[in-house]
Design a protein around this motif. Structure first.
Motif, PDB file in Angstrom:
ATOM      1  N   TRP A  37       0.830  -1.212   0.000  1.00 15.38           N
ATOM      2  CA  TRP A  37       0.000   0.000   0.000  1.00 15.38           C
ATOM      3  C   TRP A  37       0.861   1.258   0.000  1.00 15.38           C
ATOM      4  O   TRP A  37       1.793   1.388   0.788  1.00 15.38           O
ATOM      5  N   LYS A  38       0.570   2.200  -0.894  1.00 19.02           N
ATOM      6  CA  LYS A  38       1.345   3.432  -1.017  1.00 19.02           C
ATOM      7  C   LYS A  38       0.533   4.691  -0.712  1.00 19.02           C
ATOM      8  O   LYS A  38       1.035   5.802  -0.850  1.00 19.02           O
ATOM      9  N   GLY A  39      -0.713   4.508  -0.296  1.00 11.39           N
ATOM     10  CA  GLY A  39      -1.571   5.657  -0.018  1.00 11.39           C
ATOM     11  C   GLY A  39      -2.933   5.457  -0.652  1.00 11.39           C
ATOM     12  O   GLY A  39      -3.158   4.485  -1.383  1.00 11.39           O
ATOM     13  N   ALA A  40      -3.850   6.381  -0.370  1.00 11.16           N
ATOM     14  CA  ALA A  40      -5.204   6.246  -0.916  1.00 11.16           C
ATOM     15  C   ALA A  40      -5.912   7.585  -0.934  1.00 11.16           C
ATOM     16  O   ALA A  40      -5.686   8.436  -0.066  1.00 11.16           O
ATOM     17  N   ASP A  41      -6.757   7.767  -1.939  1.00 12.46           N
ATOM     18  CA  ASP A  41      -7.649   8.920  -1.952  1.00 12.46           C
ATOM     19  C   ASP A  41      -8.633   8.778  -0.793  1.00 12.46           C
ATOM     20  O   ASP A  41      -8.832   7.687  -0.247  1.00 12.46           O
ATOM     21  N   LEU A  42      -9.262   9.875  -0.420  1.00  9.06           N
ATOM     22  CA  LEU A  42     -10.282   9.866   0.629  1.00  9.06           C
ATOM     23  C   LEU A  42     -11.642   9.839  -0.064  1.00  9.06           C
ATOM     24  O   LEU A  42     -11.963  10.739  -0.846  1.00  9.06           O
ATOM     25  N   ILE A  43     -12.434   8.804   0.206  1.00  5.55           N
ATOM     26  CA  ILE A  43     -13.663   8.561  -0.547  1.00  5.55           C
ATOM     27  C   ILE A  43     -14.893   8.696   0.342  1.00  5.55           C
ATOM     28  O   ILE A  43     -14.910   8.226   1.481  1.00  5.55           O
ATOM     29  N   PHE A  44     -15.929   9.312  -0.211  1.00  3.02           N
ATOM     30  CA  PHE A  44     -17.232   9.373   0.451  1.00  3.02           C
ATOM     31  C   PHE A  44     -18.274   8.824  -0.521  1.00  3.02           C
ATOM     32  O   PHE A  44     -18.351   9.259  -1.670  1.00  3.02           O
ATOM     33  N   ASP A  45     -19.041   7.864  -0.047  1.00  2.00           N
ATOM     34  CA  ASP A  45     -20.041   7.183  -0.873  1.00  2.00           C
ATOM     35  C   ASP A  45     -21.419   7.485  -0.300  1.00  2.00           C
ATOM     36  O   ASP A  45     -21.741   7.062   0.807  1.00  2.00           O
ATOM     37  N   LEU A  46     -22.222   8.236  -1.034  1.00  2.00           N
ATOM     38  CA  LEU A  46     -23.556   8.609  -0.564  1.00  2.00           C
ATOM     39  C   LEU A  46     -24.609   8.007  -1.481  1.00  2.00           C
ATOM     40  O   LEU A  46     -24.526   8.147  -2.710  1.00  2.00           O
ATOM     41  N   ASP A  47     -25.591   7.334  -0.891  1.00  2.00           N
ATOM     42  CA  ASP A  47     -26.660   6.699  -1.660  1.00  2.00           C
ATOM     43  C   ASP A  47     -28.022   7.157  -1.177  1.00  2.00           C
ATOM     44  O   ASP A  47     -28.222   7.366   0.027  1.00  2.00           O
ATOM     45  N   ALA A  48     -28.949   7.282  -2.108  1.00  2.00           N
ATOM     46  CA  ALA A  48     -30.320   7.647  -1.757  1.00  2.00           C
ATOM     47  C   ALA A  48     -30.923   6.561  -0.872  1.00  2.00           C
ATOM     48  O   ALA A  48     -30.693   5.375  -1.097  1.00  2.00           O
ATOM     49  N   PHE A  78     -23.888   9.314  -5.246  1.00  2.00           N
ATOM     50  CA  PHE A  78     -22.700  10.008  -5.730  1.00  2.00           C
ATOM     51  C   PHE A  78     -21.481   9.566  -4.933  1.00  2.00           C
ATOM     52  O   PHE A  78     -21.583   9.192  -3.762  1.00  2.00           O
ATOM     53  N   HIS A  79     -20.327   9.631  -5.579  1.00  2.00           N
ATOM     54  CA  HIS A  79     -19.052   9.368  -4.923  1.00  2.00           C
ATOM     55  C   HIS A  79     -18.224  10.648  -4.957  1.00  2.00           C
ATOM     56  O   HIS A  79     -18.127  11.299  -6.001  1.00  2.00           O
ATOM     57  N   VAL A  80     -17.645  10.989  -3.822  1.00  2.00           N
ATOM     58  CA  VAL A  80     -16.735  12.129  -3.733  1.00  2.00           C
ATOM     59  C   VAL A  80     -15.342  11.580  -3.453  1.00  2.00           C
ATOM     60  O   VAL A  80     -15.128  10.890  -2.456  1.00  2.00           O
TER      61      VAL A  80
END
Length: 402
Positions: free
Chosen positions: A85-96, A146-148
């Protein structure tokens, strides 16, 4: 494989023949492909470049394509620790949330989750974490949300617990009414009787963090005439609506307490006796409005895979379109802003050519790409619809080729 699945595979292959992945560092990502039974049937896949990924998608035309938020030295290695592992984006997963619209997600549900996604960005990520919108990718999930993606290098090395703390902050896990409201009320003697003089200090709209959010949310509820959401009686609520300007001025005017702290004089709002319960309701209301439907596991578990932007979602036939990249186009069509994004209008990517279908389950009226509503279709109806809409109905399992 059914005739419809075979047909959809050919359509998806044609799409990927002219498609390029809109993500960076393809060679450092793990990929997963799904089939018609499960969204991730195979993972631990890697590709040396965008061209190799596109060629594989054109060949296999999987119904679902996912990729890692994480970057690895060896993305196809297994078990997971061997990937390095070298790092990761920060993800937010929002669903209706679940709704009576079921699998035919309605405009109302998508509007709600779109609003929550915007609030996540505007009320948290930008002001509280100092993240620029230029360091974010936002895309439609292809289905109900949506995914941020926060791509800033400043978040890449955040560990699981640090990512969890971000989620807990957004979810108000450690927010206490005691830190938001100070009750300086006291009794005084007047004409041989004891009288309580109410004095309440609370947050200013100019405060940072959750203090400012609470004040801004209260002001928003007054402005939008929704104080019933936090239990304010109708008569008192109407008084506040009628005096919105005074309420706004009160929450903007700094007042010093005896201890030197700077607050707003909430006593002037005129809700003495109910402030405690109201602030509890206000915290809950603010939290729900922003993050009730956020899948927090996706944020702190960097081993999870998520929908590849602009790929086809096999449950809808829609593209998981980007909706905040000003310079991005998909086959010449500009990326819509998230504020304007409507899945049924912006996410279909197939043609308007007519396609004959047979309905196999009742279909409600659905928004079309033209902005008009479709007819309702009864089971066994034979219809002719635009190609993109026929693909949508097949992906939903509601129609077959006639």
């Amino acid at each position: 494989m059914s005739k419809e699945q075979e047909y959809l595979g050919k359509c998806f292959s044609q799409y990927y023949a002219k498609w390029q992945p809109p993500i960076s560092h393809v060679e450092r990502r793990e990929f997963g492909f799904g089939n018609w039974q499960t969204k991730i049937a195979f993972r631990h896949l890697s590709f040396p470049n965008s061209g190799a990924l596109s060629a594989r998608l054109m060949r296999d035309a999987p119904p679902y394509v996912s990729y890692s938020a994480a970057y690895y030295e060896f993305p196809d290695a297994r078990p997971m620790p061997n990937k390095n592992w070298k790092g990761a984006d920060l993800i937010f997963d929002l669903d209706a949330p679940a709704h009576t619209c079921g699998k035919f997600t309605c405009v109302e549900c998508m509007g709600k989750i779109r609003g929550e996604t915007i609030r996540l960005i505007e009320d948290f990520l930008v002001p509280d974490f100092g993240i620029s919108k230029d360091e974010m990718i936002v895309n439609f999930s292809g289905s109900r949300g949506f995914h941020v993606h926060v791509t800033s290098e400043s978040v890449h090395n955040l560990r699981r617990e640090e990512r969890r703390e971000i989620v807990e902050y957004i979810n108000a896990a450690s927010v206490s009414v005691k830190t938001l409201l100070h009750d300086d009320s006291r009794f005084i003697k007047e004409d041989e009787t004891r009288k309580k003089v109410y004095k309440f200090y609370g947050p200013l709209v100019t405060d940072g963090g959750w203090r400012g959010k609470i004040a801004k949310r209260f002001l928003q509820l007054v402005r939008e005439k929704k104080l019933h959401e936090i239990g304010i009686p109708k008569k008192k609520a109407q008084e506040l609506y009628d005096n919105y300007g005074e309420v706004e001025n009160t929450l903007k005017a700094p007042v010093k307490r005896m201890d030197g702290g700077v607050w707003a004089n909430w006593t002037r709002i005129g809700l003495s006796g109910v402030y405690g319960k109201m602030f509890e309701a206000l915290v809950e209301n603010t939290k729900v409005a922003i993050s009730a439907d956020m899948d927090s596991n996706v944020t702190f578990d960097t081993s999870k895979l998520l929908r590849l932007p602009d790929s086809i979602h096999g449950g809808s036939g829609f593209a998981a379109r980007l909706c905040n990249d000003k310079g991005h186009t998909l086959f010449g069509k500009p990326t819509p802003k998230i504020e304007e994004f409507e899945p049924h209008v912006h996410a279909p990517v197939f043609s308007d050519e007519p396609l004959k279908m047979k309905i196999i389950e009742e279909v409600p009226s659905v928004l079309l790409r033209s902005g008009q509503m479709s007819e309702k279709y009864a089971k066994d109806a034979l219809i002719e619809v635009p190609h993109y809409f026929g693909i949508y109905l097949m992906c939903k399992g509601a129609a077959i080729l006639a």
